[in-house]
Each structure stands twice: as C-alpha cells, then as structure tokens.
Motif scaffolding. Structure first.
Motif, mmCIF file in Angstrom:
data_model
loop_
_atom_site.group_PDB
_atom_site.id
_atom_site.type_symbol
_atom_site.label_atom_id
_atom_site.label_comp_id
_atom_site.label_asym_id
_atom_site.label_seq_id
_atom_site.Cartn_x
_atom_site.Cartn_y
_atom_site.Cartn_z
ATOM 1 N N GLU A 91 -7.405 -4.499 -6.844
ATOM 2 C CA GLU A 91 -7.869 -5.341 -5.565
ATOM 3 C C GLU A 91 -8.915 -5.853 -5.694
ATOM 4 O O GLU A 91 -10.080 -5.644 -4.798
ATOM 5 C CB GLU A 91 -7.566 -4.618 -4.391
ATOM 6 N N THR A 95 -2.748 -5.525 -7.372
ATOM 7 C CA THR A 95 -2.805 -6.448 -6.157
ATOM 8 C C THR A 95 -1.544 -6.177 -5.288
ATOM 9 O O THR A 95 -0.566 -5.658 -5.747
ATOM 10 C CB THR A 95 -2.799 -7.792 -6.220
ATOM 11 N N HIS A 96 -1.582 -6.524 -3.933
ATOM 12 C CA HIS A 96 -0.529 -6.600 -3.109
ATOM 13 C C HIS A 96 -0.097 -7.828 -2.635
ATOM 14 O O HIS A 96 1.105 -8.033 -2.193
ATOM 15 C CB HIS A 96 -0.735 -5.812 -1.606
ATOM 16 N N ASP A 97 -0.622 -8.747 -3.459
ATOM 17 C CA ASP A 97 -0.586 -10.221 -3.075
ATOM 18 C C ASP A 97 0.193 -10.909 -4.068
ATOM 19 O O ASP A 97 -0.407 -11.205 -5.145
ATOM 20 C CB ASP A 97 -1.673 -10.922 -2.707
ATOM 21 N N GLN A 108 -18.820 -6.816 -3.905
ATOM 22 C CA GLN A 108 -17.894 -6.989 -4.699
ATOM 23 C C GLN A 108 -17.822 -7.452 -5.901
ATOM 24 O O GLN A 108 -17.455 -7.175 -7.045
ATOM 25 C CB GLN A 108 -16.676 -7.627 -3.818
ATOM 26 N N SER A 114 0.826 -1.044 0.102
ATOM 27 C CA SER A 114 0.172 0.000 -0.004
ATOM 28 C C SER A 114 1.045 1.209 0.108
ATOM 29 O O SER A 114 1.844 1.337 0.705
ATOM 30 C CB SER A 114 -0.977 -0.066 1.195
ATOM 31 N N THR A 150 -10.503 -8.937 -5.508
ATOM 32 C CA THR A 150 -10.788 -9.911 -4.685
ATOM 33 C C THR A 150 -10.734 -9.785 -3.196
ATOM 34 O O THR A 150 -10.770 -10.768 -2.183
ATOM 35 C CB THR A 150 -10.147 -11.375 -4.875
ATOM 36 N N THR A 151 -10.621 -8.463 -2.548
ATOM 37 C CA THR A 151 -10.160 -8.171 -1.347
ATOM 38 C C THR A 151 -11.161 -8.515 -0.393
ATOM 39 O O THR A 151 -10.791 -9.231 0.955
ATOM 40 C CB THR A 151 -9.864 -6.723 -1.105
ATOM 41 N N GLN A 171 -12.767 -16.286 -4.180
ATOM 42 C CA GLN A 171 -11.782 -15.641 -4.908
ATOM 43 C C GLN A 171 -11.060 -16.452 -5.894
ATOM 44 O O GLN A 171 -10.844 -15.965 -7.030
ATOM 45 C CB GLN A 171 -10.665 -15.213 -3.775
ATOM 46 N N GLN A 220 -11.486 -0.314 -5.799
ATOM 47 C CA GLN A 220 -11.083 -1.111 -4.605
ATOM 48 C C GLN A 220 -12.108 -1.201 -3.372
ATOM 49 O O GLN A 220 -12.362 -1.993 -2.756
ATOM 50 C CB GLN A 220 -9.913 -0.385 -4.090
ATOM 51 N N GLU A 221 -13.086 0.029 -3.458
ATOM 52 C CA GLU A 221 -13.951 -0.019 -2.637
ATOM 53 C C GLU A 221 -15.529 -0.019 -2.910
ATOM 54 O O GLU A 221 -16.143 0.833 -3.409
ATOM 55 C CB GLU A 221 -13.686 1.275 -1.819
#
Length: 341
Positions: free
Chosen positions: A193, A225-227, A174, A55, A195-196, A203, A110-111
């Motif tokens: 993001e 993504t961060h993943d 989502q 982030s 699938t957060t 997911q 994202q939101e």
C-alpha cells in the motif's frame, strides 16, 4: 543447491522469486488461525505483480512471510518455500538474510511513521542502508539520499535530509519510505500500500516512477493494494486473495475485460466511476464483511457474500482451476477446467 536440483529448484532458477505452498499460521490463546493458506506464484525479473484484496485477506502477511519477518506468534510452515535467486529465504540464517533485506529485496511498509527512528535525521536513515550495503562514505551517502528524495518529488531535498521524521507530513514521510526502499536499487521491491497517504497527483507520479524503474532497472515489483483500479496500466498480472487464499490469478487486462471469480467481479463493480453519484446511480458495494479467520464458513469462503452461490459452494471448497491459462477458485469453472484438459 543440490547437484541434482528438484523440479521446484529448476523452476526457481528461471524466476527471480518462486513461492511454493506458502502457509503462515498464528497460534493464539483461544484458537489458531491460518493467515496465508498454501499460496504459490512466481515472479520474473522486471515483472510487476499486484496482490489485491480487502483488508484481512492476507496480503501483508504474504509480504512479511517472503522476507521471514512474520511477528510472533506467527510461524511459516516448514514445507513452504520462498526461492529467491536459487536460495530458499526461509532456510537462511538471520545474518544471511540481512544481506538480502534492504539490498536485493526492499520493502515499502504500510505504516511509514512506524518505520523510522524519530531520533535520527531522515538523511542518515536513508544513507545508513547505502553505507552498509554499498559501502559508501557518510558524505556520499547523504548526497545520494538527497538525490533519492528529489526522485520521489520531495521539495528542497538538500535541506530535507537534515529533517527529523516528525517534521514531515504523513504523505512526505511515505515518499521518504519509498526513497529508502529504492536506495540500493533492489532486484525485487515489495510495496505494501505505498500510496495510501498520498494525494492523487503525487500518487500518479509515484506509480509512474515505480513503473519506469521497473523497466529501466529490470526491477520486479510485488505491489499490494486493496484498490483494483490503481493497477490498471501498471501491473502485468494480478493475484486476488480472499481469506488467505488465492481466488484468481490472471493477466491484469484479462481481469478488467472479464473477471472470472465473482469476488474479482464484485471488486471491479465497486470502483467509483464518473457520474455514479448522480441521482440515477447507486455506488455498488460488496455485501457483508471478510470472515474472521478463526471462524471461516464451510465450503467456498466467499459463498456467504456471493450472488452466484449454489448448493455445492456451501458444502466443499473449490480448488484452483486452470481455465485458459488463468487460475480461478470457483465451482462455476469446474466443467470448463475439465474441458481444457
């Protein structure tokens, strides 16, 4: 398009999306910050590229910049270019780009709770895009909305089109956001993001659905993504960002096999694995935090957190080196890049 196109324009015609020197700044009261600093990449039809980073690395601002949706006081530099199907999106009027957003280029935000109007039923909000861009009648649009909800695994989709957003859980909302983004069968899907809020079963289903659509429809996907673990078997290439800069760009499997940049290696090491929570194992973490963009360190921006840092890293910021057709921003690869020339 000019009669004699430039090299950038010729390259852009070969790709669906071609981003050159994208730089986005925010002019704040006490200081100015550069959230995205001169990044360049291209995306072909049907190609899936992942943008990965912690982030605050500039991933979401990159996506918003592409669609010219950067909120005030943010601005995109005038010499930045975002070529889509031969047109610079940053030079289009609001009316012209409105015909592209949600139609040829869609975005999963994202939101999702902030992306829907609580006063309108979700069937109408999905169908509105179909009525505007595909000229469907209201009844046809609602039927198509129900089919889209079914596709993203919403139970009882025919009745759910009559629900209001507040009647759905975060995970279901989502999936509705994903259905809305896919409604007009875009040529490019930007997924921030996506699938957060979903459990791991849903997911996996959504990731499989996006991959199938990419293949069937030749839809390009820019997946944020961060993943790093999430994109295995999904993305073709990965662009790893840190402090608004690209630090590595490589085919996904090559990064998994041998990450070049220390940050990429640290991200991979921090992925939890089976057995890591036994007494003899310790979960690896990246020390420190992403630096504040108004107070970046001198030299390599990752140097204060890097276990391979040496003197030069603290003095000068490395450029992007081309090593074995992979891009890496690290002084460790300076000699190898020179040897490849």
């Amino acid at each position: 398009m000019t009669p004699n196109p430039t090299n950038i324009e010729r390259k852009a015609m070969q790709n669906l999306l071609d981003v050159q020197n994208l730089t986005t700044r925010f002019k704040l009261v006490r200081y100015d910050i550069t959230a995205v600093d001169g990044i360049s990449f291209s995306l072909a039809k049907g190609e899936v590229m992942a943008i990965v980073g912690e982030s605050g690395c500039g991933k979401s601002v990159t996506a918003l910049s592409i669609l010219n949706l950067v909120p005030s006081p943010g601005t995109v530099d005038k010499d930045s270019r975002v070529m889509f199907d031969g047109k610079n999106l940053l030079e289009l009027s609001e009316k012209e780009i409105a015909q592209i957003r949600g139609n040829r280029i869609a975005m999963i935000f994202q939101e999702p709770s902030a992306s829907f109007n609580l006063l309108f039923k979700i069937g109408y909000q999905i169908g509105e895009a179909l009525m505007i861009h595909k000229k469907l009648a209201k009844n046809e649009a609602l039927r198509e909305a129900a089919e889209l909800l079914k596709k993203v695994r919403i139970p009882e989709p025919a009745s759910r089109v009559s629900d209001f957003p507040f009647q759905l859980s975060g995970g279901m909302l989502q999936r509705v956001m994903i259905a809305l983004a896919l409604s007009c069968r875009p040529e490019l899907l930007i997924a921030d993001e996506p699938t957060t809020a979903l459990d791991v079963t849903i997911q996996a289903q959504i990731m499989q659905l996006l991959k199938e659509l990419s293949i069937q429809e030749k839809m390009a996907i820019l997946f944020i993504t961060h993943d790093l673990a999430l994109i295995d078997g999904f993305a073709d290439t990965v662009m790893i960002m840190y402090a608004g800069r690209v630090v590595e760009k490589s085919p996904v499997q090559e990064v998994y096999a041998r990450p070049f940049h220390p940050y990429a290696g640290d991200l991979l090491d921090s992925i939890p694995r089976l057995g890591f929570f036994k007494d003899e194992h310790t979960l690896s973490t990246i020390r420190g935090n992403v630096p504040e963009l108004h107070d970046l360190p001198t030299g390599c921006k990752y140097a204060p957190r890097c276990g391979k840092c040496f003197d030069k890293c603290l003095i000068a910021e490395p450029p992007l080196f081309n090593v074995l057709n992979r891009l890496v921003r690290c002084w460790l690869f300076e000699s190898r890049a020179a040897g490849d020339k």
